[in-house]
Every structure is written in structure tokens, then in C-alpha cells.
Design a protein around this motif. Structure first.
Motif, PDB file in Angstrom:
ATOM      1  N   ALA A 110      23.940  70.471  87.023  1.00 22.36           N
ATOM      2  CA  ALA A 110      23.569  69.056  87.125  1.00 22.36           C
ATOM      3  C   ALA A 110      24.513  68.372  88.102  1.00 22.36           C
ATOM      4  O   ALA A 110      25.689  68.174  87.810  1.00 22.36           O
ATOM      5  N   GLN A 111      24.012  68.037  89.285  1.00 19.43           N
ATOM      6  CA  GLN A 111      24.853  67.497  90.348  1.00 19.43           C
ATOM      7  C   GLN A 111      25.147  66.015  90.168  1.00 19.43           C
ATOM      8  O   GLN A 111      26.192  65.536  90.600  1.00 19.43           O
ATOM      9  N   LYS A 159      17.805  78.806  96.505  1.00 18.54           N
ATOM     10  CA  LYS A 159      18.767  77.705  96.595  1.00 18.54           C
ATOM     11  C   LYS A 159      18.013  76.396  96.771  1.00 18.54           C
ATOM     12  O   LYS A 159      17.003  76.333  97.469  1.00 18.54           O
ATOM     13  N   GLY A 160      18.528  75.333  96.143  1.00 20.16           N
ATOM     14  CA  GLY A 160      17.913  74.034  96.361  1.00 20.16           C
ATOM     15  C   GLY A 160      18.083  73.111  95.175  1.00 20.16           C
ATOM     16  O   GLY A 160      18.909  73.336  94.287  1.00 20.16           O
ATOM     17  N   THR A 161      17.292  72.041  95.169  1.00 19.52           N
ATOM     18  CA  THR A 161      17.353  71.019  94.136  1.00 19.52           C
ATOM     19  C   THR A 161      15.999  70.910  93.457  1.00 19.52           C
ATOM     20  O   THR A 161      14.960  70.918  94.118  1.00 19.52           O
ATOM     21  N   ALA A 162      16.032  70.795  92.130  1.00 17.87           N
ATOM     22  CA  ALA A 162      14.791  70.711  91.366  1.00 17.87           C
ATOM     23  C   ALA A 162      14.722  69.388  90.609  1.00 17.87           C
ATOM     24  O   ALA A 162      15.723  68.898  90.082  1.00 17.87           O
ATOM     25  N   TRP A 163      13.515  68.836  90.551  1.00 21.29           N
ATOM     26  CA  TRP A 163      13.221  67.653  89.735  1.00 21.29           C
ATOM     27  C   TRP A 163      12.568  68.144  88.462  1.00 21.29           C
ATOM     28  O   TRP A 163      11.511  68.781  88.491  1.00 21.29           O
ATOM     29  N   LEU A 164      13.208  67.845  87.326  1.00 24.73           N
ATOM     30  CA  LEU A 164      12.737  68.315  86.036  1.00 24.73           C
ATOM     31  C   LEU A 164      12.286  67.139  85.183  1.00 24.73           C
ATOM     32  O   LEU A 164      12.936  66.086  85.153  1.00 24.73           O
ATOM     33  N   ALA A 165      11.188  67.321  84.494  1.00 25.51           N
ATOM     34  CA  ALA A 165      10.666  66.269  83.628  1.00 25.51           C
ATOM     35  C   ALA A 165      11.670  65.961  82.521  1.00 25.51           C
ATOM     36  O   ALA A 165      12.362  66.851  82.023  1.00 25.51           O
ATOM     37  N   ASP A 166      11.750  64.679  82.145  1.00 26.05           N
ATOM     38  CA  ASP A 166      12.626  64.241  81.060  1.00 26.05           C
ATOM     39  C   ASP A 166      14.094  64.565  81.345  1.00 26.05           C
ATOM     40  O   ASP A 166      14.874  64.844  80.442  1.00 26.05           O
ATOM     41  N   ASN A 167      14.477  64.563  82.622  1.00 28.43           N
ATOM     42  CA  ASN A 167      15.858  64.833  83.012  1.00 28.43           C
ATOM     43  C   ASN A 167      16.140  64.042  84.282  1.00 28.43           C
ATOM     44  O   ASN A 167      15.512  64.291  85.316  1.00 28.43           O
ATOM     45  N   GLU A 168      17.047  63.086  84.207  1.00 29.12           N
ATOM     46  CA  GLU A 168      17.323  62.231  85.361  1.00 29.12           C
ATOM     47  C   GLU A 168      18.440  62.770  86.245  1.00 29.12           C
ATOM     48  O   GLU A 168      19.001  62.050  87.062  1.00 29.12           O
ATOM     49  N   MET A 169      18.795  64.046  86.069  1.00 27.49           N
ATOM     50  CA  MET A 169      19.808  64.676  86.900  1.00 27.49           C
ATOM     51  C   MET A 169      19.178  65.455  88.048  1.00 27.49           C
ATOM     52  O   MET A 169      18.127  66.086  87.885  1.00 27.49           O
ATOM     53  N   ARG A 170      19.818  65.406  89.189  1.00 26.74           N
ATOM     54  CA  ARG A 170      19.483  66.306  90.291  1.00 26.74           C
ATOM     55  C   ARG A 170      20.043  67.675  89.915  1.00 26.74           C
ATOM     56  O   ARG A 170      21.258  67.866  89.877  1.00 26.74           O
ATOM     57  N   VAL A 171      19.173  68.603  89.626  1.00 30.70           N
ATOM     58  CA  VAL A 171      19.611  69.915  89.161  1.00 30.70           C
ATOM     59  C   VAL A 171      19.600  70.893  90.333  1.00 30.70           C
ATOM     60  O   VAL A 171      18.564  71.135  90.950  1.00 30.70           O
ATOM     61  N   SER A 172      20.772  71.408  90.640  1.00 31.69           N
ATOM     62  CA  SER A 172      20.912  72.378  91.721  1.00 31.69           C
ATOM     63  C   SER A 172      20.609  73.775  91.196  1.00 31.69           C
ATOM     64  O   SER A 172      21.122  74.177  90.146  1.00 31.69           O
ATOM     65  N   ILE A 173      19.775  74.499  91.929  1.00 29.67           N
ATOM     66  CA  ILE A 173      19.439  75.881  91.593  1.00 29.67           C
ATOM     67  C   ILE A 173      20.110  76.801  92.596  1.00 29.67           C
ATOM     68  O   ILE A 173      19.970  76.613  93.809  1.00 29.67           O
ATOM     69  N   ALA A 174      20.862  77.773  92.105  1.00 25.07           N
ATOM     70  CA  ALA A 174      21.551  78.710  92.989  1.00 25.07           C
ATOM     71  C   ALA A 174      21.333  80.120  92.471  1.00 25.07           C
ATOM     72  O   ALA A 174      21.835  80.486  91.401  1.00 25.07           O
ATOM     73  N   ASP A 230      21.703  68.445  81.489  1.00 26.80           N
ATOM     74  CA  ASP A 230      21.363  67.041  81.706  1.00 26.80           C
ATOM     75  C   ASP A 230      22.591  66.135  81.701  1.00 26.80           C
ATOM     76  O   ASP A 230      22.473  64.921  81.595  1.00 26.80           O
ATOM     77  N   GLU A 231      23.785  66.734  81.808  1.00 31.97           N
ATOM     78  CA  GLU A 231      25.028  65.981  81.948  1.00 31.97           C
ATOM     79  C   GLU A 231      25.703  66.399  83.249  1.00 31.97           C
ATOM     80  O   GLU A 231      25.807  67.593  83.545  1.00 31.97           O
ATOM     81  N   GLN A 232      26.158  65.417  84.012  1.00 30.93           N
ATOM     82  CA  GLN A 232      26.721  65.695  85.330  1.00 30.93           C
ATOM     83  C   GLN A 232      27.852  66.714  85.240  1.00 30.93           C
ATOM     84  O   GLN A 232      28.754  66.600  84.414  1.00 30.93           O
ATOM     85  N   GLY A 233      27.792  67.724  86.109  1.00 31.52           N
ATOM     86  CA  GLY A 233      28.794  68.768  86.142  1.00 31.52           C
ATOM     87  C   GLY A 233      28.506  69.944  85.246  1.00 31.52           C
ATOM     88  O   GLY A 233      29.149  70.996  85.380  1.00 31.52           O
ATOM     89  N   ALA A 234      27.567  69.792  84.317  1.00 37.69           N
ATOM     90  CA  ALA A 234      27.244  70.899  83.410  1.00 37.69           C
ATOM     91  C   ALA A 234      26.567  72.038  84.156  1.00 37.69           C
ATOM     92  O   ALA A 234      25.823  71.803  85.113  1.00 37.69           O
ATOM     93  N   ASP A 235      26.816  73.247  83.718  1.00 42.93           N
ATOM     94  CA  ASP A 235      26.351  74.447  84.418  1.00 42.93           C
ATOM     95  C   ASP A 235      25.727  75.390  83.401  1.00 42.93           C
ATOM     96  O   ASP A 235      26.291  75.614  82.330  1.00 42.93           O
TER      97      ASP A 235
END
Length: 408
Positions: free
Chosen positions: A325-326, A300-315, A397-402
Motif C-alpha cells: 500500500a503506497q 509491476k504496476g499499480t492496481a485500483w482495488l474495490a473498497d480500498n482507497e490505497m494505491r496498491v503497488s504490485i511487484a 489497506d494501510e499505508q506502508g503495509a506489505d
């Protein structure tokens, strides 16, 4: 611990997967209520509320006398308004000592509990007493083993059963390890170990046919409204490493917390936190997640991905791993918005160069090679040469996308 006040009637909320034994438990409580007068609200996802009929047949209550049924929906989401109306009507029209809410097998208990704890007409009438999760223990163990075809929550949600089980356990005060007679002692100890890792504060009771002393569930006063979504095992691990100040400087490219936590020294459950101030290469990071050992029961947590300005939650829950994409990193926003957000969040950890961009992941499991997993994560970070490259991967890379990263 919080005991129900004289002003509100106590509420016990039952959750558990389909077939775990919730209705059996409910009939047991009704048959052994003693001097208590119980009101029951049951919910099922089918056109006909079979559970409500079973409850009525197994007790002296009639469907119109203390049992309120909500059919063809989920009381934690689609039927939230109906749930509120039903419990208010029960308090107005019926005389009873304790309300039991049995949610459907695909419901998450936290939203239901919040209905009773937020400022509302319901909260004025009730006090949540205990959140109880009933586990089909053999199925619980199998869900985390990743063997066979994955069970699904229902047509409206294609997440595997392990996802729901984690969510139900993580907010529980009390977990019944039901069908204990179908498990060996070692399996029961493993189940207790998993529950303890997911929710360290939860009590566990081994049961057969959901037979349990009603005093353990009714009037137990185990619920704390301030912690309904706070401090499951993964959050506990994060806070533990923060308190211990376990930051270690890496090679100057990133900061890595080598925090390691042992929730249960007896059975060997442990967790560790990985933090970095350098983005992941999306393809290499996805490969790490897909190859996580099966002994990791929660990631669980948040990942920083290259070429992606979204906070990506990993579960991750057992063999299932999803990425969501949070929302954008604050550092990626226009200056005016960025400064406004920062002024409203004075405690936000901010890096001079990278702002709030960072990776913070928790892994909980047993008998895993932490050093190997850390090396895999390190190797998945972008190199200096890759930092400015246009990289692609499976992450949203779009908010809310899963996106499903790994399926059972």
C-alpha cells in the motif's frame, strides 16, 4: 554514457547474490589491474568479513592499505553513514586511480549509487563509472522457474531471491552471466533474454570464474546518473505504450491500453500493459496473480482495488508476487488536500469521475497467452452490481503495509 571527470575518481559498484562470484571477480580485477591502482571497499553480512580477508589474501593489498571493510551490516541501508565515512577517508588517505565497491549479496545497488551522485561530500570526490551485477546463471534461471524451496535474502528480509535479482539487474549497466560453463547454450540464451527484458540497456558478458577483461568494467563509463532508477524494462513498456497512443475504449466501463511491446524479437521476449478505470474485485484479482503463468518473469504496476482507497503497488519477480500500500489515491483525500496535490501536479492524469484512481500493470515474459491473461484481468474487475459492495481480499489497506500474494 558518462565518463568520469578529472575531478572525481571513478567508482565501479559490484552487486550480485551470495555465491555468484563477486569476490572471485574482485580478485581477478586486482590481479589484472595493470597500471591501475585500485582501492576496494568490501562488505559482508557476517560477524567476520570473510570477503575482505579473501581479497587481501588474493592481492598485494593489506586490509589497512586500500581495502576498507564494513562488517555486520548492509552498505545500502544500515551502514550508509559508515560507507560515506569510509569512501571519504579512502579519498583523503590513499592514492588510487579507481574505487571498487563490492556490496553484500543482499544489497540493492541503486541506493549505493545514489550516495555517489547526490549533492554530498562523496559526490564531490567520486564519479560512478559502471554498475555491475554478477549472476550465478544457473541459480538465476532456477529462481525464475519457481521450482523447489525459495531461497531467501537473509534474516532481515524474507523476500525470495528472485526479488533481489530483479532489482540488481534492473539498475545494471553490465551483467556478468557467471558460471556459464554450467549452462547449455540454450540456457545462456534464455538468461540473456531475461536480462534484456528486465533491463534493455544492460550489456551482458558470459564468464567462467568471473574472468573478464578489466577494461569492460573499469573506465567503461557506462553509468548515467539520471537513469539510475529510470527505464528498466517495465517502465520502458509503459512509456512505449504512452508514446504510441495505444488507448482503446472498452465497453464504456474502463479504458484499456492494449499496448504490446517486443524488447527482443530474436528470443521472443514481449511485454504488454493493462490499464483500467474500474477497480478489481480483490479476491478475483488475487486469484489472477496467483495463477500467472511461470513464463511471466516480471509483473509491476499499480492496481485500483474495490473498497480500498490505497494505491496498491504490485511487484512480481518470477514466482514471487507482493502487494504494498503506497498511499491514498489523491481523489480520496479531503477537498482541500486533493486540490493542493492537483495544483502541484499539473500533469497528473485525472478522470472526471474517478480522479487518479486507475490500474496500470506491466507484464513481461515469454510464450504466454496474452489474450487469456487479459480476459482474466477483465473478469476480475467488479461488475456494476458489485461496485458499491463491501468486498474483502488479501491486499493491504494501510499505508506502508506489505502482503505476499504468491510465494515460490
Amino acid at each position: 554514457m558518462r565518463t568520469a571527470t578529472d575531478d572525481g575518481r571513478p567508482v565501479t559498484i559490484l552487486s550480485g547474490s551470495l555465491g555468484a562470484g563477486k569476490t572471485t571477480l574482485l580478485n581477478h580485477l586486482l590481479s589484472n589491474a595493470g597500471d591501475r591502482s585500485l582501492a576496494v571497499l568490501v562488505n559482508d553480512m557476517g560477524e567476520v568479513n570473510v570477503d575482505a580477508d579473501l581479497v587481501a589474501e588474493g592481492s598485494e593489498l593489506e586490509l589497512d592499505d586500500g581495502v576498507a571493510e564494513l562488517s555486520n551490516g548492509c552498505i545500502c541501508c544500515e551502514l550508509q553513514d559508515d560507507l560515506e565515512t569510509a569512501v571519504v577517508r579512502l579519498a583523503r588517505d590513499r592514492s588510487f586511480d579507481h574505487l571498487i565497491v563490492e556490496s553484500s549479496g543482499i544489497s540493492e545497488p541503486a541506493p549505493v549509487a545514489r550516495l555517489f551522485t547526490t549533492e554530498s561530500r562523496v559526490a564531490a570526490l567520486y564519479d560512478v563509472d559502471t554498475l555491475v551485477t554478477v549472476l550465478d546463471t544457473p541459480a538465476f534461471l532456477e529462481a525464475f522457474a519457481g521450482e523447489g524451496a525459495p531461497e531467501r535474502r537473509g534474516d532481515e528480509d524474507d523476500r525470495p531471491l528472485s526479488d533481489l535479482l530483479v532489482e540488481q539487474v534492473e539498475v545494471s549497466n553490465l551483467v556478468l552471466l557467471n558460471k556459464a560453463d554450467r549452462c547449455s547454450e540454450a540456457e545462456l540464451e534464455e538468461a540473456e533474454e531475461l536480462v534484456g527484458a528486465l533491463q534493455p540497456d544492460a550489456e551482458t558478458i558470459r564468464t567462467e570464474f568471473a574472468a573478464v577483461d578489466p577494461d569492460r568494467l573499469l573506465g567503461a563509463g557506462l553509468f548515467d546518473p539520471d537513469r539510475v532508477t529510470d527505464l528498466p524494462g517495465w517502465k520502458r513498456a509503459l512509456e512505449s505504450t504512452d508514446r504510441e497512443g495505444t488507448d482503446h475504449e472498452g465497453d464504456g466501463r474502463h479504458d484499456d491500453h492494449h499496448g504490446h511491446h517486443h524488447p527482443d524479437e530474436v528470443y521472443g521476449v514481449s511485454s504488454f500493459v493493462y490499464r483500467a478505470r474500474r477497480p478489481f474485485h480483490p479476491e478475483r484479482f488475487a486469484a489472477v496473480l496467483r495463477e500467472l503463468p511461470r513464463s511471466i518473469v516480471r509483473s509491476k504496476g499499480t492496481a485500483w482495488l474495490a473498497d480500498n482507497e490505497m494505491r496498491v503497488s504490485i511487484a512480481g519477480a518470477g514466482p514471487s508476487i507482493r502487494a504494498t500500500a503506497q498511499g491514498p489515491w489523491i481523489a480520496s483525500l479531503p477537498a482541500v488536500e486533493r486540490d493542493m496535490y492537483r495544483s502541484n501536479r499539473p500533469d497528473l492524469e485525472w478522470h472526471d469521475e474517478h480522479g487518479d484512481r486507475r490500474t496500470e500493470l506491466v507484464f513481461i515474459g515469454t510464450d504466454y497467452d496474452e489474450a487469456a491473461l487479459r480476459k482474466g484481468l477483465e473478469d476480475a474487475l467488479v461488475t456494476d452490481a458489485e461496485w458499491e459492495d463491501a468486498l474483502e481480499g488479501p491486499f493491504p489497506d494501510e499505508q506502508g503495509a506489505d502482503v505476499v500474494i504468491r510465494e515460490p
